[in-house]
Design an enzyme around this catalytic site. Structure first.
Site, PDB file in Angstrom:
ATOM      1  CG  PHE A 193      -1.520  -0.963   1.129  1.00  0.00           C
ATOM      2  CD1 PHE A 193      -2.898  -1.917   0.711  1.00  0.00           C
ATOM      3  CD2 PHE A 193      -1.424  -2.165   2.719  1.00  0.00           C
ATOM      4  CE1 PHE A 193      -3.413  -3.034   0.407  1.00  0.00           C
ATOM      5  CE2 PHE A 193      -2.104  -3.147   2.803  1.00  0.00           C
ATOM      6  CZ  PHE A 193      -3.408  -3.617   1.439  1.00  0.00           C
ATOM      7  CD  GLU A 214      -2.640   4.424  -5.800  1.00  0.00           C
ATOM      8  OE1 GLU A 214      -2.644   5.477  -6.242  1.00  0.00           O
ATOM      9  OE2 GLU A 214      -1.242   3.986  -5.136  1.00  0.00           O
TER      10      GLU A 214
END
Lengths: 730, 186
Positions: free
Chosen positions: A240, A691
């Protein structure tokens, strides 16, 4: 292969593998516990020792002494490295705070020592015997609120038209402030590295999203030749953004291995991760919107502030506002504030994730000022050109379709028109929505493909799979181009001995790396054509065979004498950004309930509609989106790095104190992909999706909570104690 | 299957208190010499090289280390290996292999119940135990009526799985996988 003009008709337009639902090729390994992660590489080298790190317990100052006498004498200890034994190690340009070396401390839990022992238990126990004396720097400011109140003027990031005049003369206006806390990536696998030296050559088995960046940074920080470094990271337990850069696990393991003369492995202990590594910085944001009487935006300004270590940028929460909505008069301002908290850096959808948390509440509020439906208000302010430079067009933007198809699928017409007007027993019911926007950047990406005599193809690239599905979409791409089944493709990733790829980050991984594999496969096809002495265009590849005018030939026959190896990379031309903005779009819809007596919030259902170009694999793409939605729920309802404003560190530094969503928090989730293609994006007309799924989600939840209760919160996370005082009288 | 002798790390100093522990792991008898501070998790990962069981937090907060001991699921990071002398441990390696997946493992692949894969072994070990707990009528926080047979519902599964964090956010898919197995074996 150079991508210098929009894609025309390609084999992917009649694909049989790419775009089709394909289960993860690495699935059986992962569900059976056989996929090896960095700390588990018992298979690669014998004689491994274990290191345990020690972190600074001050935010800033100097280390006067590190006493290792008792630790050195502890059972099982081989050696101890301390930061005082090294000069401050050079930083790669992508690191903001120093990783190790020297006596300066610039953030809490900065790595200052590591104990190497036979076992984890021994190393940990010995690390607890080290005593450190500091000269602590006093009177540091860790209070972003105070900085915000005292802020001066900055040079705008961009200014278009005359915002001040347009805002003043607007028919309707909104001027609000919003606050988003810091977020931790909190990936499940802590940063881990096994390091081994062979003379001057270093190998690390690590957990990193960007193999080439990692190798470059190791070369700078440890003063090595890149050719003498191998980085291997085939499986990564989540990143991430936290594993984009070289971090202390790799530096400490490498130095500890050098010092002990043995292979050394080190995993950052969980309570170390949040203050030692990076995080998404907190923000304070002000948004001003002015419209005409019909609701057309005439003026929009977004000002944001975020803390950063010296030399960094902080969280750039204003990014999306430059381009998401129309409006002739615009002002974008960003105030990075130097603060000696741990390093704020990229976390999934850096910029947009925090920025849309604010902007998409502001759009909800503005719609209310105008007495307009929030969906209609957003659709009215769609733009097909860059609002800052109308000569640039969006390559393919279907935001209004996301809005309309989402509203229809979700049953938006049934939304309570008045806040706090719908009740089911003790529960207040609300619906909310938000727009989603995220750029779709690309990076040069290479691959090597090796045709085998048995008709299989090995694909090698240093691309990583952080759960995103890279193994699978790369196998699909090679299978499509070579006319083979997915089972005939052996994808090998994450090794710096393989061609440099885009890596995983910024949702550039999937579109870039598949285009790179496509380029290498086209080269392999050309090599086969040469063997046949025919133009490649006159061949077709299907069912494991090469078809030309004559008899089909099994593809493996072209590798009978020796494997046939092709390598190429995709390079993206400037037309992509000079003439266009390539972005992804979406709309999120949420229905939730708030307990009328306690303020407890429970989600009922969620929907995301995504416009991301060609969807390479609907299974893995959907997983990316629902996973983003889960992270968005966390940002909306619970995630908050609690800053100790006097001592300067994150107080809730484990998974009990820093809460992330669990099974019980997540309701039914639906994802709709628009069947779009973006010829400007890549040769495969694909864009990122990893995303987009996060962008806007938190605001949709916050807007739904407002719709349910009539309590408008602008300070995340949206929690019951903030809602409670404003709940309708029972 | 033959018993084997393994030690987590040869103690380099006689001061380290060590113990001998007999475990049955995935059906194989094992005798280990462990540092008394060694968790069951590290005994499995470092001693037996059964690395399918993951260390996410080492504090009982994430569930990645879930294994079953004598038929009950536990966080293996929260108990010491020396506490398990004589115990029967099943790890993900004992649930199934890539070529012979357990129905729960196959359902996780079919429903894409994971992304990075790091929490997955723990999710699967937990999921199998959850269905067994419901069948045995063990109540949970969301069980409405303790006097009746507990139904296998989405809410029961979500509640009981909430000790296993998936930061990739595959919860909806994990629920679909568990539900499929529950229905298939009902």
């Amino acid at each position: 292969m150079k991508f210098t003009s929009p894609a025309t008709e390609t084999i992917f337009d009649t694909s049989t593998v790419v775009g089709k639902a394909t289960h993860r090729v690495d699935g059986p390994l992962k569900v059976s516990g056989r996929a090896p992660y960095a700390y588990e590489r018992h298979d690669v080298i014998d004689g491994q020792l274990v290191a345990y790190p020690l972190g600074a317990t001050i935010a800033k100052g100097r280390i006067l002494s590190i006493d290792t006498q008792h630790a050195k004498a502890a059972p099982g200890v081989h050696t101890i490295i301390t930061t005082l034994e090294y000069d401050e190690l050079p930083k790669d340009e992508r690191n903001v705070a120093s990783l190790f070396g020297g006596d300066k401390v610039v953030h809490y839990h900065q790595a200052i020592a590591a104990v190497v022992a036979d076992s984890f238990e021994q190393a940990r126990a010995a690390a607890n015997l080290i005593t450190v004396k500091y000269d602590i720097e006093q009177d540091l400011d860790f209070d972003l609120e105070r900085q915000w109140q005292q802020r001066g003027t900055v040079e705008p990031v961009s200014a278009t038209g005359d915002f001040a005049q347009a805002f003043q003369s607007a028919a309707k206006t909104l001027d609000r402030e919003y606050r988003t806390p810091g977020h931790s990536h909190a990936m499940m696998e802590p940063h881990s590295t096994l390091a081994h030296w062979d003379g001057d050559a270093l190998t690390i088995w690590t957990s990193n999203q960007m193999i080439a960046w990692n190798r470059e940074a190791l070369a700078v920080t440890l003063g090595l030749e890149e050719d003498n470094i191998r980085v291997d990271s085939p499986y990564i337990g989540g990143g991430f953004g936290s594993k984009l850069f070289l971090r202390s696990d790799a530096v400490l393991a490498a130095l500890a291995s050098k010092a002990s003369g043995r292979p050394v492995k080190l995993a950052l202990p969980r309570p170390f991760v949040m203050n030692n590594t990076t995080h998404r910085g907190e923000t304070i944001q002000r948004i001003r919107i002015g419209t005409d009487a019909q609701g057309h935006i005439t003026a929009i300004a977004h000002t944001a502030m975020s803390p950063t270590q010296p030399g960094g940028q902080g969280e750039q929460a204003t990014d999306q506002t430059r381009q998401f909505y129309a409006g002739a008069n615009r002002l974008i301002e960003h105030h990075p504030v130097e603060m000696f908290l741990p390093e704020s850096n990229a976390m999934r959808a850096p910029g947009e994730a925090s920025g849309l948390m604010a902007l998409e509440i502001a759009m909800d509020e503005m719609a209310e000022v105008l007495d307009m439906d929030p969906v209609a208000f957003r659709a009215l302010n769609d733009t097909q050109v860059d609002p800052e430079n109308p000569k640039r067009t969006f390559s393919d933007r279907n935001f209004t379709r996301c809005l309309s198809e989402g509203a229809r699928a979700f049953g938006w017409h049934d939304r309570p028109q008045t806040p706090a007007s719908r009740r089911d027993g003790n529960w207040l019911i609300g619906m909310g929505m938000a727009g989603a926007y995220r750029g779709s950047p690309v990076l040069t990406s290479g691959a090597r493909v090796r045709l085998q005599a048995n008709g299989t193809v090995i694909v090698e690239t240093d691309m990583t799979d952080i759960g995103t599905g890279s193994y699978t979409i790369i196998a699909q791409t090679a299978a499509e181009v070579m006319g083979l089944p997915v089972s005939a493709i052996d994808v090998r990733l994450g090794d710096s001995n393989f061609p440099r790829s885009a890596g995983s980050g910024g949702q550039f991984g999937a579109p870039s790396s598949t285009a790179g594999v496509y380029a290498a496969c086209v080269k392999l096809r050309e090599m086969i054509a040469q063997k046949l002495q025919m133009p490649e265009a006159e061949l077709s590849f299907s069912d494991g065979a090469v078809h030309s005018a004559g008899e089909p030939q099994l593809i493996g026959t072209f590798a009978t004498d020796a494997e046939l190896v092709a390598e190429d990379k995709i390079e993206f031309g400037k037309f992509r950004s000079d003439d266009h903005i390539v972005s992804t779009f979406g709309a999120h819809f949420v229905e939730l309930r708030v307990h009328a007596l306690t303020g407890e919030i429970r989600l009922n259902r969620m929907l995301a509609v995504c416009d991301s170009g060609r969807i390479l694999n609907p299974i893995t793409a959907r997983s990316q989106v629902i996973g983003g939605m889960v992270m968005g729920v966390g940002a909306a309802m619970m995630e908050e790095m609690a800053v100790d404003r006097t001592q300067g560190f994150f107080a809730n530094h484990d998974l009990a104190g820093y809460e992330v969503p669990v099974h019980m928090d997540i309701p039914s989730q639906e994802v709709i992909f628009l069947d779009t293609l973006d010829p400007v994006a890549t040769p495969m007309k694909a864009k990122g999706i990893g995303e987009l799924g996060l962008c806007g989600v938190a605001a949709a939840v916050a807007n739904a909570a407002y719709n349910a209760t009539g309590v408008r919160l602008r300070d995340y996370p949206v929690t019951l104690e903030k809602l409670f005082p404003g709940l309708p009288k029972v | 299957m033959s018993p084997s002798d393994v030690s987590t790390a040869p103690p380099s100093d006689t001061d380290i208190p060590c113990s001998s522990v007999q475990l049955t792991v995935n059906g194989t008898a094992q005798t280990l010499t462990v540092d008394n501070r060694t968790t069951l998790l590290d005994a499995l990962r470092e001693g037996l090289h059964l690395t399918g069981t993951k260390k996410g937090c080492d504090h009982g907060q994430c569930g990645a280390c879930t294994v079953t001991v004598n038929g009950r699921r536990i966080n293996s990071c929260l108990s010491l290996a020396v506490m398990h002398d004589g115990d029967d441990v099943t790890t993900i390696e004992g649930v199934g292999t890539p070529d012979a997946l357990d129905p729960m493992q196959a359902a996780f692949v079919e429903h894409d119940g994971f992304q990075c894969g790091y929490c997955t072994p723990g999710q699967i070990c937990s999921a199998k135990a959850v269905l067994e707990e419901i069948r045995q009528n063990v109540p949970s926080h969301v069980t409405k009526n303790l006097m009746e047979t507990i139904p296998i519902s989405e809410t029961e599964i979500r509640e009981r799985m909430s000790g296993n964090i998936c930061r990739c956010g595959a919860y909806a898919n994990i629920l679909a996988a568990i539900t499929q197995v529950a229905e298939g074996s009902a």
